[in-house]
Design a protein around this motif. Structure first.
Motif, short mmCIF file in Angstrom:
data_model
loop_
_atom_site.label_atom_id
_atom_site.label_comp_id
_atom_site.label_asym_id
_atom_site.label_seq_id
_atom_site.Cartn_x
_atom_site.Cartn_y
_atom_site.Cartn_z
N ASP A 72 26.89 13.40 8.17
CA ASP A 72 25.66 13.59 7.78
C ASP A 72 24.95 12.47 7.85
O ASP A 72 25.04 11.47 7.12
CB ASP A 72 25.35 14.41 6.71
N THR A 75 20.75 13.36 5.43
CA THR A 75 20.59 13.39 3.99
C THR A 75 20.44 12.22 3.35
O THR A 75 19.58 12.27 2.53
CB THR A 75 21.72 14.49 3.44
N TYR A 119 20.26 16.88 -3.47
CA TYR A 119 20.49 16.62 -2.04
C TYR A 119 21.94 16.95 -1.85
O TYR A 119 22.43 17.40 -0.74
CB TYR A 119 20.31 15.22 -1.70
N GLN A 123 21.92 19.83 0.83
CA GLN A 123 22.13 19.39 2.11
C GLN A 123 23.46 20.20 2.81
O GLN A 123 23.41 19.95 4.03
CB GLN A 123 22.78 17.87 2.00
N THR A 127 23.07 20.43 6.65
CA THR A 127 24.14 19.89 7.72
C THR A 127 24.61 20.89 8.48
O THR A 127 24.90 20.51 9.74
CB THR A 127 25.28 19.20 6.65
#
Length: 214
Positions: A72, A75, A119, A123, A127
């Protein structure tokens, strides 16, 4: 991806930090902060061991977070932007008031914990969405590449077919063009042979003693 550690630092001095998992980050963070100062880049992504360290530097303050993998890339920067915005907007948190043991640093640890949890929770869907979007884009590009290859192959085949047709036509034209010449040359040789034979016959007759006295 999980944000496992975050901190803010003034130069190489850590002002506040928080780790959600066990383990020692101090040595790795010290090395990352050293590299950040050397590079003088506003944003960096550095791998140390099995963790990926993302940094954001604004006005001498470095905001850092560590993640357990590099899948990722959306993020961590968003997390750092959020933390830096909160730090810059809060007049009660100037860097000179920070030390790892004072109350201000402890208060900011709560801020780090809040947004790390936020997060890390939100996320996953993002993601997956980003990954699916990237996968879709890659598939589209691959499909376009295949279509382009097929179109070029078809165009090449048409070109080769036309080239073959032109070569065949040229050969046929050459044959057609050479045919009258061959016929004319054939008849010319015949006429020449006949003419030569007649001339020889006439000469022989004329040279005969009964025709031309010697």
């Amino acid at each position: 991806m999980t944000i496992t550690y975050s901190c803010i630092a003034n130069g190489r001095a850590v002002l506040a930090e928080l780790a959600l998992t066990g383990g020692s980050y101090q040595e790795a963070v010290a090395e990352v902060l050293r590299l950040v100062l050397l590079s003088a880049e506003p944003k960096t992504v550095i791998q140390v061991g099995s963790y990926i360290y993302h940094t954001l530097s604004i006005d001498g303050i470095t905001y850092l977070c560590a993640t357990d993998n590099a899948l990722d890339t959306v993020t961590p920067p968003e997390f750092l932007e959020q933390v830096s915005d909160i730090f810059a907007r809060n007049p009660s948190m100037p860097p000179e008031h920070f030390s790892p043991s004072n109350a201000v640093a402890a208060d900011f640890q709560q801020v780090l914990a809040k947004y790390m949890m936020k997060y890390n929770t939100t996320q996953d869907d993002g993601t997956i969405s980003v990954t699916r979007s990237q996968e879709t884009d890659v598939k589209k590009v691959m499909a376009q590449n295949i279509d382009t290859i097929l179109e070029r192959e078809a165009a090449l085949n048409v070109f080769l077919d036309r080239t073959d047709d032109l070569q065949t036509t040229a050969k046929e034209f050459q044959k057609t063009r050479n045919t009258p010449r061959k016929i004319w040359w054939k008849y010319f040789k015949r006429i020449a042979i006949i003419t030569t034979a007649i001339l020889l016959s006439v000469i022989i007759i004329l040279l005969s003693p009964n025709v031309i006295p010697t």
